[in-house]
Scaffold this active site. Structure first.
Site, mmCIF file in Angstrom:
data_model
loop_
_atom_site.group_PDB
_atom_site.id
_atom_site.type_symbol
_atom_site.label_atom_id
_atom_site.label_comp_id
_atom_site.label_asym_id
_atom_site.label_seq_id
_atom_site.Cartn_x
_atom_site.Cartn_y
_atom_site.Cartn_z
ATOM 1 N N ASP A 156 0.763 -1.168 -0.093
ATOM 2 C CA ASP A 156 0.085 0.118 0.079
ATOM 3 C C ASP A 156 1.124 1.262 -0.101
ATOM 4 O O ASP A 156 1.576 1.581 0.837
ATOM 5 C CB ASP A 156 -0.856 -0.157 1.379
ATOM 6 N N LYS A 219 -6.959 3.393 -3.613
ATOM 7 C CA LYS A 219 -7.494 3.447 -2.162
ATOM 8 C C LYS A 219 -7.574 4.886 -1.724
ATOM 9 O O LYS A 219 -6.695 5.704 -2.138
ATOM 10 C CB LYS A 219 -6.158 2.645 -1.380
ATOM 11 N N LYS A 255 -10.236 0.368 -2.479
ATOM 12 C CA LYS A 255 -10.384 0.290 -1.364
ATOM 13 C C LYS A 255 -10.512 1.410 -0.452
ATOM 14 O O LYS A 255 -9.653 2.482 -0.449
ATOM 15 C CB LYS A 255 -8.966 -0.217 -0.811
#
Length: 319
Positions: A156, A219, A255
């Site tokens: 991430d 995300k 996400k």
């Protein structure tokens, strides 16, 4: 560093050929109708579901959770306990699904991998000088390589919001491409920190920029700022992945992270997924919740559906 084009952007190669071309493309995207976007997100959030569908939605949401601890006080013991919870979210009911992943800092990846070994639960690691992203590229890439070497299944990363907001889109693009390469076989989630991007138009541009550069997921947030995932910004990102697949044939996950704490919240987001991107995204390979407290509420609501009684917070472990 020289600009390269990842395979995922093959259908739109020309738009990343230069800084000016990329800027023209991103600023040529349709402007976001703020009123319309927020009204649709609010409308979809009012949908009610039947009890049988709610049971399915709860288990689906549990399976989509990236169970997360990203604190300076994290210890191997805390991470191992979190990993055990990811594998068996409800120790009294082994029918409860596992979570999708455990998300930790790079130096905690080894402990997390040991805790979830053989379970199918993945280990995600934040990297690239999370959460601010204020570091030189070689430092960011070293962060990624350390996490991958320790066994991270997913990375991430955070984008350079300063570069993005000052219009240096090619710099952001090149960094994502470099991180994607350093990630190897690990899937890459690109975090925009939507609360710092100021406008919906910027969120749409960041979404396309991340996908063009090879993101496996886009995300919303780090969970470390005041405004994180919202129904509206997630709806906008779901529209982006839907449109990107229509144009390129490439599917990218979404996400939302930060601020999603209740089962009611999670169900609203699942409705957004189904009604916007479609059922192909209703799977933890393509949709995740970045959360920690959410899991406990999902477990309590799951137990209530099974027994008719609400057990309260003592029913679940404290992370």
């Amino acid at each position: 560093m020289p600009t390269t084009t990842p395979p995922a952007a093959h259908a739109l190669t020309d738009v990343t050929a230069s800084d000016s071309a990329l800027r023209r493309f991103l600023h040529g995207l349709p402007g976001v109708d703020t009123v319309g976007l927020e009204a649709r997100a609010a409308s979809l959030g009012t949908r009610s579901i039947k009890t049988t569908a709610k049971a399915y939605a709860i288990d689906l949401a549990i399976s989509m959770v990236d169970l997360t601890t990203l604190e300076g006080a994290d210890t191997p013991g805390k991470v191992r306990a979190l990993g055990a919870k990811a594998v068996h979210p409800d120790p009294t009911d082994r029918t409860a699904p596992t979570t999708a992943a455990v998300c930790v800092y790079p130096d905690m990846v080894t402990a997390a991998k040991e805790a979830v070994a053989g379970s199918g639960v993945l280990v995600a690691s934040v990297a690239t000088a999370f959460p601010a992203g204020r570091a030189a590229l070689d430092v960011k890439l070293a962060d990624v390589r350390d996490a991958v070497a320790a066994g991270a299944d997913e990375i991430d990363m955070v984008i350079d919001r300063g570069a993005f907001l000052s219009g240096r889109y090619l710099k952001v693009y090149d960094e994502i491409v470099a991180v994607k390469e350093a990630s190897g076989a690990a899937r890459l989630k690109v975090i925009f920190e939507t609360g710092e991007l100021s406008t919906y138009d910027n969120i749409r541009r960041a979404s396309w920029l991340g996908m063009l550069a090879g993101a496996d997921f886009i995300k919303t947030s780090t969970g470390k700022v005041a405004v994180n995932a919202t129904p509206a910004n997630t709806l906008l990102m779901l529209e982006a992945v839907r449109d990107f697949r229509a144009q390129t044939g490439i599917q990218v996950g979404v996400k939302p992270a930060g601020g999603i704490r209740t089962t009611k919240d999670a169900v609203k987001f699942l409705v957004l997924v189904k009604e916007t991107a479609g059922e192909d995204w209703l799977d933890n390979h393509w949709f995740r919740f970045g959360a920690s407290s959410l899991l406990n509420d999902l477990l309590m609501q799951r137990q209530k559906l099974a027994t008719g009684r609400y057990s309260g917070p003592d029913y679940v472990t404290v992370d």
